[in-house]
Scaffold this active site. Structure first.
Site, PDB file in Angstrom:
ATOM      1  CE1 TYR A  67       8.372   9.976 116.094  1.00  0.00           C
ATOM      2  CE2 TYR A  67       9.432  11.986 116.836  1.00  0.00           C
ATOM      3  CZ  TYR A  67       8.476  11.008 117.000  1.00  0.00           C
ATOM      4  OH  TYR A  67       7.616  11.050 118.068  1.00  0.00           O
ATOM      5  CD  GLN A 100      -3.658   2.772 121.072  1.00  0.00           C
ATOM      6  OE1 GLN A 100      -3.236   3.473 121.979  1.00  0.00           O
ATOM      7  NE2 GLN A 100      -3.995   1.508 121.264  1.00  0.00           N
ATOM      8  CB  VAL A 102       3.125   6.268 113.950  1.00  0.00           C
ATOM      9  CG1 VAL A 102       2.329   7.000 115.028  1.00  0.00           C
ATOM     10  CG2 VAL A 102       4.452   5.768 114.520  1.00  0.00           C
ATOM     11  CG  HIS A 118      -1.849   7.791 118.788  1.00  0.00           C
ATOM     12  ND1 HIS A 118      -1.511   6.793 119.677  1.00  0.00           N
ATOM     13  CD2 HIS A 118      -2.860   8.484 119.382  1.00  0.00           C
ATOM     14  CE1 HIS A 118      -2.286   6.875 120.748  1.00  0.00           C
ATOM     15  NE2 HIS A 118      -3.111   7.877 120.592  1.00  0.00           N
ATOM     16  CB  CYS A 129       2.830  27.452 108.070  1.00  0.00           C
ATOM     17  SG  CYS A 129       3.510  26.433 106.742  1.00  0.00           S
ATOM     18  N   GLY A 192      -2.861  -5.946 121.505  1.00  0.00           N
ATOM     19  CA  GLY A 192      -1.516  -5.428 121.755  1.00  0.00           C
ATOM     20  C   GLY A 192      -1.436  -3.981 122.184  1.00  0.00           C
ATOM     21  CG  ASN A 218      -1.597  -7.630 125.802  1.00  0.00           C
ATOM     22  OD1 ASN A 218      -0.512  -8.075 126.110  1.00  0.00           O
ATOM     23  ND2 ASN A 218      -1.850  -6.325 125.714  1.00  0.00           N
ATOM     24  CB  ALA A 236      -0.695  -9.764 117.345  1.00  0.00           C
TER      25      ALA A 236
HETATM   26  C1  BJW Z   1       1.738  -7.758 122.620  1.00  0.00           C
HETATM   27  C2  BJW Z   1       2.775  -8.382 122.010  1.00  0.00           C
HETATM   28  C3  BJW Z   1       2.439  -9.263 120.999  1.00  0.00           C
HETATM   29  C4  BJW Z   1       3.643  -7.149 123.462  1.00  0.00           C
HETATM   30  N1  BJW Z   1       1.173  -9.444 120.660  1.00  0.00           N
HETATM   31  N2  BJW Z   1       0.482  -7.952 122.273  1.00  0.00           N
HETATM   32  C5  BJW Z   1      -6.451  11.084 131.035  1.00  0.00           C
HETATM   33  C6  BJW Z   1      -5.717  10.772 132.150  1.00  0.00           C
HETATM   34  C7  BJW Z   1      -4.340  11.006 132.192  1.00  0.00           C
HETATM   35  C8  BJW Z   1      -3.678  11.548 131.118  1.00  0.00           C
HETATM   36  C9  BJW Z   1      -4.399  11.838 130.010  1.00  0.00           C
HETATM   37  C10 BJW Z   1      -5.762  11.624 129.971  1.00  0.00           C
HETATM   38  N3  BJW Z   1      -6.207  12.033 128.756  1.00  0.00           N
HETATM   39  C11 BJW Z   1      -5.158  12.471 128.044  1.00  0.00           C
HETATM   40  C12 BJW Z   1      -4.054  12.370 128.784  1.00  0.00           C
HETATM   41  C13 BJW Z   1      -2.696  12.760 128.378  1.00  0.00           C
HETATM   42  C14 BJW Z   1      -2.049  11.796 127.418  1.00  0.00           C
HETATM   43  C15 BJW Z   1      -2.009  10.408 128.018  1.00  0.00           C
HETATM   44  O1  BJW Z   1      -2.768   9.526 127.702  1.00  0.00           O
HETATM   45  N4  BJW Z   1      -1.028  10.176 128.860  1.00  0.00           N
HETATM   46  C16 BJW Z   1      -0.836   8.862 129.451  1.00  0.00           C
HETATM   47  C17 BJW Z   1       0.632   8.558 129.486  1.00  0.00           C
HETATM   48  C18 BJW Z   1      -1.512   8.815 130.789  1.00  0.00           C
HETATM   49  N5  BJW Z   1      -2.738  11.786 126.137  1.00  0.00           N
HETATM   50  C19 BJW Z   1      -2.495  12.695 125.224  1.00  0.00           C
HETATM   51  O2  BJW Z   1      -1.697  13.603 125.409  1.00  0.00           O
HETATM   52  C20 BJW Z   1      -3.240  12.571 123.905  1.00  0.00           C
HETATM   53  N6  BJW Z   1      -3.834  13.796 123.556  1.00  0.00           N
HETATM   54  C21 BJW Z   1      -4.912  14.266 124.199  1.00  0.00           C
HETATM   55  O3  BJW Z   1      -5.464  13.642 125.068  1.00  0.00           O
HETATM   56  O4  BJW Z   1      -5.330  15.486 123.723  1.00  0.00           O
HETATM   57  C22 BJW Z   1      -6.325  16.168 124.489  1.00  0.00           C
HETATM   58  C23 BJW Z   1      -5.616  16.941 125.542  1.00  0.00           C
HETATM   59  C24 BJW Z   1      -4.702  17.888 125.161  1.00  0.00           C
HETATM   60  C25 BJW Z   1      -4.064  18.616 126.151  1.00  0.00           C
HETATM   61  C26 BJW Z   1      -4.337  18.366 127.475  1.00  0.00           C
HETATM   62  C27 BJW Z   1      -5.259  17.380 127.842  1.00  0.00           C
HETATM   63  C28 BJW Z   1      -5.907  16.664 126.840  1.00  0.00           C
HETATM   64  C29 BJW Z   1      -2.275  12.269 122.793  1.00  0.00           C
HETATM   65  C30 BJW Z   1      -1.666  10.924 122.917  1.00  0.00           C
HETATM   66  C31 BJW Z   1      -0.637  10.704 121.822  1.00  0.00           C
HETATM   67  C32 BJW Z   1       0.096   9.406 122.013  1.00  0.00           C
HETATM   68  N7  BJW Z   1       1.174   9.329 121.134  1.00  0.00           N
HETATM   69  C33 BJW Z   1       2.070   8.190 121.241  1.00  0.00           C
HETATM   70  C34 BJW Z   1       3.480   8.477 120.755  1.00  0.00           C
HETATM   71  C35 BJW Z   1       3.663   8.992 119.498  1.00  0.00           C
HETATM   72  C36 BJW Z   1       5.104   9.275 119.346  1.00  0.00           C
HETATM   73  C37 BJW Z   1       5.847   8.265 118.571  1.00  0.00           C
HETATM   74  O5  BJW Z   1       5.329   7.275 118.066  1.00  0.00           O
HETATM   75  O6  BJW Z   1       7.020   8.518 118.484  1.00  0.00           O
HETATM   76  O7  BJW Z   1       1.497   7.074 120.600  1.00  0.00           O
HETATM   77  S1  BJW Z   1       2.374   7.618 122.864  1.00  0.00           S
HETATM   78  C38 BJW Z   1       2.582   5.955 122.458  1.00  0.00           C
HETATM   79  O8  BJW Z   1       1.641   5.236 123.251  1.00  0.00           O
HETATM   80  C39 BJW Z   1       2.152   5.842 120.991  1.00  0.00           C
HETATM   81  C40 BJW Z   1       1.203   4.685 121.077  1.00  0.00           C
HETATM   82  O9  BJW Z   1       0.307   4.729 119.972  1.00  0.00           O
HETATM   83  C41 BJW Z   1       0.571   4.853 122.402  1.00  0.00           C
HETATM   84  C42 BJW Z   1      -0.108   3.657 122.925  1.00  0.00           C
HETATM   85  O10 BJW Z   1       0.802   2.684 123.284  1.00  0.00           O
HETATM   86  P1  BJW Z   1       0.431   1.166 123.077  1.00  0.00           P
HETATM   87  O11 BJW Z   1       0.168   0.921 121.656  1.00  0.00           O
HETATM   88  O12 BJW Z   1      -0.617   0.769 124.028  1.00  0.00           O
HETATM   89  O13 BJW Z   1       1.814   0.472 123.420  1.00  0.00           O
HETATM   90  P2  BJW Z   1       2.430  -0.008 124.797  1.00  0.00           P
HETATM   91  O14 BJW Z   1       3.888  -0.143 124.594  1.00  0.00           O
HETATM   92  O15 BJW Z   1       1.990   0.837 125.924  1.00  0.00           O
HETATM   93  O16 BJW Z   1       1.797  -1.441 125.066  1.00  0.00           O
HETATM   94  C43 BJW Z   1       2.120  -2.546 124.245  1.00  0.00           C
HETATM   95  C44 BJW Z   1       1.207  -3.705 124.616  1.00  0.00           C
HETATM   96  O17 BJW Z   1       1.452  -4.745 123.691  1.00  0.00           O
HETATM   97  C45 BJW Z   1       1.455  -4.279 126.016  1.00  0.00           C
HETATM   98  O18 BJW Z   1       0.208  -4.470 126.673  1.00  0.00           O
HETATM   99  C46 BJW Z   1       2.118  -5.625 125.745  1.00  0.00           C
HETATM  100  O19 BJW Z   1       1.782  -6.629 126.705  1.00  0.00           O
HETATM  101  C47 BJW Z   1       1.509  -5.982 124.423  1.00  0.00           C
HETATM  102  N8  BJW Z   1       2.311  -6.876 123.596  1.00  0.00           N
HETATM  103  N9  BJW Z   1       3.970  -7.940 122.629  1.00  0.00           N
HETATM  104  C48 BJW Z   1       0.210  -8.745 121.364  1.00  0.00           C
HETATM  105  N10 BJW Z   1       3.434  -9.941 120.354  1.00  0.00           N
END
Ligand code: BJW
Length: 252
Positions: A67, A100, A102, A118, A129, A192, A218, A236
């Site tokens: 981080y 989403q 950070v 997020h 704590c 994105g 996207n 974007a």
């Molecule tokens: C461009 C571009 C350009 C490129 N212009 N575009 C239902 C089903 C299955 C699983 C789950 C579910 N519900 C919940 C879950 C579990 C889990 C989850 O979703 N897992 C998946 C992997 C399936 N979710 C959670 O755990 C969440 N909590 C939760 O649901 O709590 C309730 C619960 C608790 C306990 C049990 C059950 C439920 C919390 C999610 C937290 C996500 N945190 C993160 C990481 C933080 C860490 C860090 O930053 O170090 O947040 S994950 C990571 O992914 C980050 C992002 O915000 C997030 C989303 O990613 P994003 O933004 O979509 O990025 P990419 O890389 O995936 O995509 C980039 C896109 O940009 C692409 O499409 C490119 O084409 C495009 N792009 N260049 C425009 N120039």
């Protein structure tokens, strides 16, 4: 012109636009996306395994150093033309930015962010704590693979970033604000994001279920593309300045 005429009218007339942004929003600032495995920062460590409470509990120094490198990188980059365009859009429309990401690039571009669903890379709290930690973050120039996190002054626990890790519940108010804005806007933009991570990936459906059009921006198809009212294929930084021109009623 990459927007059908009826959506161009909708854009000009919209009074409240909700915008859900993901990692692609910051890609042209130089921040790698999560599923971009090419980049060295993510190639070595998988966010899916490092971004969990379990990983921090087992290896706090490894996760903290990861981080610190992220924070160092974000401090070095600048908002791109897409961030600036969204801030400009808010000068003549109500715009609810739900991110989403950070990072703080929307804020540095001049946007008031409604919701960081997020959490934030520059918010810290105690792992044990949950007391907020407000000391100045020290980032060494050369960050080793492991750096011991600071300790909480209240209980001595490790300090962690205020990011929502996998398996953690999203901050309740931030998520509720995001749902409310998605459900009450009269146009939504989704910029994105892969739409893979839940529950953030479900927010566009709060708009679609009410008959509100959703435009995805996207360069690649995402999990959401098939459901969107329109996919504006492009990045974007290319598309959002053009979209702002259209929103002002400027054509050509
Ligand atoms: C461009 C571009 C350009 C490129 N212009 N575009 C239902 C089903 C299955 C699983 C789950 C579910 N519900 C919940 C879950 C579990 C889990 C989850 O979703 N897992 C998946 C992997 C399936 N979710 C959670 O755990 C969440 N909590 C939760 O649901 O709590 C309730 C619960 C608790 C306990 C049990 C059950 C439920 C919390 C999610 C937290 C996500 N945190 C993160 C990481 C933080 C860490 C860090 O930053 O170090 O947040 S994950 C990571 O992914 C980050 C992002 O915000 C997030 C989303 O990613 P994003 O933004 O979509 O990025 P990419 O890389 O995936 O995509 C980039 C896109 O940009 C692409 O499409 C490119 O084409 C495009 N792009 N260049 C425009 N120039």
């Amino acid at each position: 012109m990459s927007l059908p005429v009826e959506l161009r009218h909708r854009l000009v007339e919209a009074r409240h636009i909700a915008v859900l942004t993901g990692a692609g929003m910051s890609a042209e600032s130089g921040v790698p996306t999560f599923r971009d495995v090419q980049d060295g920062l993510w190639a070595k460590y998988d966010p899916m395994t490092l971004a969990t409470e379990e990983a921090f509990a087992e290896e706090p120094s490894l996760v903290w150093a990861w981080y610190l490198r992220r924070a160092q990188m974000i401090r070095l980059v600048e908002p791109n033309a897409g961030h600036l365009a969204l801030a400009e859009l808010a000068t003549f429309k109500k715009v609810s930015v739900i991110t989403q990401n950070v990072d703080d690039l929307h804020e540095r571009a001049g946007s008031d962010v409604l919701s960081h669903v997020h959490g934030g890379l520059f918010d810290y709290r105690c792992f044990d704590c949950a007391a907020p930690w407000q000391a100045e973050l020290e980032i060494p120039g050369d960050i080793p693979e492991r750096v011991e996190p600071p300790k909480c002054t209240a209980c001595g626990g490790w300090i962690r970033p205020g990011i929502v890790w996998f398996g953690e519940v999203l901050p309740q108010k931030a998520f509720q604000d995001a749902v409310d804005a998605s459900a009450s806007c009269d146009l939504m933009l989704v910029v994105g994001t892969s739409g893979i991570v839940q529950p953030a990936g479900s927010l566009p459906f709060a708009a679609l279920e009410r008959g509100t059009p959703v435009i995805e921006i996207n360069p690649e198809e995402s999990r959401l593309t098939d459901y969107m009212t329109h996919w504006w294929q492009g990045t974007a930084a290319e598309v959002l300045p053009e979209l702002v021109r259209l929103a002002r009623g400027q054509v050509g």
